[in-house]
Design a protein around this motif. Structure first.
Motif, short mmCIF file in Angstrom:
data_model
loop_
_atom_site.label_atom_id
_atom_site.label_comp_id
_atom_site.label_asym_id
_atom_site.label_seq_id
_atom_site.Cartn_x
_atom_site.Cartn_y
_atom_site.Cartn_z
N MET A 557 43.16 2.42 34.15
CA MET A 557 41.86 2.62 33.51
C MET A 557 41.47 4.10 33.41
O MET A 557 40.31 4.42 33.16
N THR A 559 41.05 6.27 35.74
CA THR A 559 40.03 6.62 36.72
C THR A 559 40.55 7.62 37.75
O THR A 559 39.81 8.06 38.61
N LEU A 580 46.33 2.73 25.66
CA LEU A 580 45.80 1.95 26.78
C LEU A 580 46.38 0.55 26.68
O LEU A 580 46.44 -0.03 25.59
N TYR A 583 42.91 -4.23 30.31
CA TYR A 583 41.45 -4.32 30.43
C TYR A 583 40.87 -3.00 30.93
O TYR A 583 41.40 -2.37 31.84
N GLN A 584 39.76 -2.55 30.33
CA GLN A 584 39.07 -1.33 30.72
C GLN A 584 37.65 -1.66 31.13
O GLN A 584 36.86 -2.13 30.32
N ASP A 585 37.33 -1.42 32.40
CA ASP A 585 35.96 -1.60 32.87
C ASP A 585 35.02 -0.68 32.11
O ASP A 585 35.40 0.42 31.71
N SER A 588 34.91 2.88 33.27
CA SER A 588 36.19 3.54 33.50
C SER A 588 36.42 4.69 32.51
O SER A 588 35.78 4.77 31.46
N GLY A 590 39.06 5.08 30.74
CA GLY A 590 39.66 4.54 29.53
C GLY A 590 38.62 4.03 28.54
O GLY A 590 38.72 4.28 27.33
N ALA A 591 37.61 3.32 29.05
CA ALA A 591 36.54 2.84 28.17
C ALA A 591 35.76 4.00 27.57
O ALA A 591 35.38 3.98 26.39
N MET A 623 44.25 1.10 21.68
CA MET A 623 44.41 0.04 22.65
C MET A 623 45.59 -0.84 22.23
O MET A 623 45.64 -1.33 21.11
#
Length: 678
Positions: A557, A559, A580, A583-585, A588, A590-591, A623
């Motif tokens: 992610m 982080t 990516l 899943y990206q929180d 994070s 990445g998001a 993504m």
């Protein structure tokens, strides 16, 4: 440059000479004449005292030039020797100005050269510091790996001295998994193969060596694992009914911190005990509700931290706690626990420095203690835990992942854990056993219950095509990936489908890839991740020297971890890309990066050891989801295949779960709310 001190006198002399009758009728400029006849005028000044007298008279009329006083005193003296000395002095002063300018220019050039050398030395110093840091990091990594090996050795030695754990793991080796298809990964495991092509299983051979019947050997081992319960006298009453009770304690209506409490009679079993991701990582949301009474065992579905990360804290609290999982999960969990302990320790030291409290959930010594007590349970083999019987079945997802069938009397609960039905490079899809069909309750994950994924084949093809495009343009691809499962899957995709493209595995992803190879080394078809075009990254050298190819590293992610170092170099490159893969929180890195791309931002701001850095966003950013979870259609297939009397959804988001319950209802499945069940 300072003006010529003799020039005013020379010009005065030129005016006197030009005024003579012999020069009448000619047009001469005094300044030009003085410049062209300098040596003639100087010679005349020395030899003709009358000329000096005339010039003194000329200068008396030009008192607006006070600078003439000092020089005229010498050059216009009545003493010829003084005149000669004065002229030499003034000539020398004139030349010294030129010399000074020359020296100044040379000195400036020297200073510039020294500055260039200083910058070069600074660069060498920085490179040396980085090299020392790299050597230090390499030493830390080596020490970390040594610690991990020591933990594994200590765990193995501990298992050899614990009769129950030793018996359980021995039974896992000897007892074949029933009902395996010939093309499954488990069937290819040599522990499940017949010996020498004969109908003689390992337990039969071991029984012959021991000189007892196979059934007696199995019964003896099972008795060590789960000693028979003493018979109750008629006067003794059972305080609790032996009916199944199920209560999610974590990961119910959220993703992370998975934990399900199952009770029957006096037996209390946890299925999973994971951490909620974040800083700091947190225990299962309602774990305190289970800690007031003893817990006999925890059954782990797979080695992801959000499903197993809290186990060392439980093992510390309950010295007799049994820890059961597949052989693969048992081998992978200590590495995940050690990483969590390290991160929690670093956070504690940071908070202590700032004068705040941050007690870690467990420390490194708890990891070793917990690893010693792990019991291996192959797929399809039952284990008795007090009033409960448990059985694991393949769940796909990642290497070693399992679903669980829990039985109490004639009641059964099926817990899928994280599950997928498609074949991956590192693991096959799920396989529902007969013991799970028509269960009383299906507890099913719902991570992707609102999504309909394209086929695995299509997603892999899209990824390969995108990587090929970047590589053909001379760029490099960074793929941040989850350390366990996703990174190894990506590496094997690259190795099998793109053998011409160089691939680096970095960070914890590389360490776990080695674990994958060792865990499957005894299989007929062991996993081969390193070799060919796939190798381990070496930092900092590869950060700049690896100019074309694929880098797979943590964190998935963005982080932290090596992915940040790689991103700082790759994002500014127009020919390169960052893909990516999962899943990206919402909070994070990445998001955040995806939102910046959507907003067409030009820079990404990162915090590099307390210093804010602006990274240009020129690389291709996309993504490329390769989810290892079943999607909506896959989950419906699982529900249909199990066909339980009731279904409960966990490990998902509330609104999505509610919508999916309605779809299940339309399909004829009776859903219950996520919560206590009996």
């Amino acid at each position: 440059m300072t003006s010529d001190p003799l020039l005013p006198i020379l010009q005065a002399a030129a005016r006197v000479l030009l005024s003579r009758p012999a020069m009448a009728g000619t047009e001469h400029d005094a300044e030009q004449f003085a410049a062209e006849r300098r040596h003639v005028i100087i010679d005349a000044l020395i030899k003709v005292p009358a000329l000096r007298n005339k010039i003194r008279g000329e200068l008396e009329l030009r008192r607006d030039q006070p600078e003439l006083d000092a020089s005229s005193t010498l050059v216009l003296s009545t003493d010829d020797d003084v005149v000669r000395a004065g002229l030499r002095l003034l000539e020398l002063l004139n030349k010294s100005d030129t010399v000074r300018e020359t020296l100044r220019a040379r000195l400036q050039a020297r200073i510039s050269g020294l500055r260039s050398k200083l910058e070069m030395e600074k660069g060498r110093h920085e490179h040396t510091v980085k090299a020392l840091q790299s050597a230090g990091n390499a030493l830390v990594d080596a020490e970390k790996r040594a610690e991990e090996l020591e933990t594994q050795v200590a765990a193995l030695q501990g298992r050899l001295h614990d009769p129950r754990v030793l018996a359980s793991n021995l039974l896992a080796v000897l007892q074949p998994s029933p009902g395996l298809t010939r093309d499954s990964a488990e069937a290819r495991d040599p522990r499940n193969e017949r010996l020498d092509g004969q109908d003689r299983s390992p337990v039969v051979v071991a029984a012959e060596i021991a000189g007892i019947e196979p059934d007696s050997l199995v019964t003896a081992l099972q008795a060590i694992i789960s000693p028979p319960q003493p018979h109750l006298s008629p006067q003794v009453t059972v305080s609790r009914e032996r009916t199944l009770r199920v209560r999610p304690l974590g990961g119910a209506t959220e993703i992370g911190g998975s934990c399900v409490l199952i009770e029957a009679g006096e037996t209390r079993l946890l299925v999973d005990a994971g951490l909620i991701p974040g800083d700091p990582a947190l225990p299962p949301r309602h774990i305190d509700e289970a800690l007031s009474e003893p817990i006999q065992a925890v059954m782990i579905t797979h080695a992801h931290t959000d499903h197993c990360g809290y186990v060392p804290a439980l093992a510390t609290r309950f010295p007799d706690l049994r820890i059961l999982a597949t052989p693969e999960t048992t081998a992978l969990m200590p590495r995940m626990w050690a990483d969590s302990a390290k991160l929690m320790g670093e956070r504690e030291r940071l908070h202590r420095r700032w004068g705040t409290d941050s007690e870690p959930l467990y420390q490194r010594d708890a990891v070793e203690l917990t690893a010693r007590r792990c019991e291996e349970v192959p797929f399809g083999v039952t284990r008795t835990i007090g009033d409960l019987t448990v059985e694991l079945f393949p769940a796909g997802h990642i290497l070693g992942a399992a679903g669980v069938v829990v039985r109490a009397g004639d009641q059964r609960v099926v817990i899928t854990g994280d599950i997928s039905g498609f074949r991956q490079e590192t693991v096959d899809g799920y396989s529902i056993p007969d013991s799970a069909r028509e269960a009383d309750l299906l507890v099913m994950e719902s991570t992707c219950c609102a999504e309909e994924h394209s086929s695995r084949k299509t997603r892999v093809k899209d990824l390969v095509r995108a990587v090929e495009d970047v590589y053909a343009a001379g760029g490099r691809v960074l793929i941040p990936a989850f350390a366990l499962g996703r990174a190894q899957e990506l590496a094997m995709i690259m190795r099998t489908r793109m053998p011409h493209v160089p691939v680096l595995l970095d960070g914890m992803a590389a360490d776990l890839a080695s674990s994958f190879e060792s865990v499957t080394a005894d299989r007929h078809s062991p996993l081969r991740i390193f070799g060919g075009n796939v190798s381990r990254a070496e930092r900092p050298e590869h950060l700049d020297l690896f100019t074309s190819g694929v880098v797979i590293t943590t964190s998935g992610m963005l982080t932290g971890g090596p992915a940040i170092e790689w991103a700082a170099r790759i994002l500014p490159e127009a020919r390169s890309a960052l893909f990516l893969s999962g899943y990206q929180d919402e909070e994070s890195g990445g998001a955040k990066l995806l939102r910046l791309v959507e907003d067409r931002a030009s820079h990404l701001t990162i915090d590099d050891r307390g210093t804010k850095k602006e990274i240009p966003l020129r690389a291709r950013i996309e993504m490329m989801r390769l989810s290892a979870h079943a999607d909506k259609r896959g989950l419906l297939d699982i529900a249909d295949e199990v066909s339980a009397r009731q279904t409960m959804l966990v490990h998902g988001l509330p609104r999505r779960q509610e919508d999916f319950r309605q779809i299940l209802g339309v399909r004829g499945h009776r859903c219950v709310a996520t919560g206590s069940w009996q």
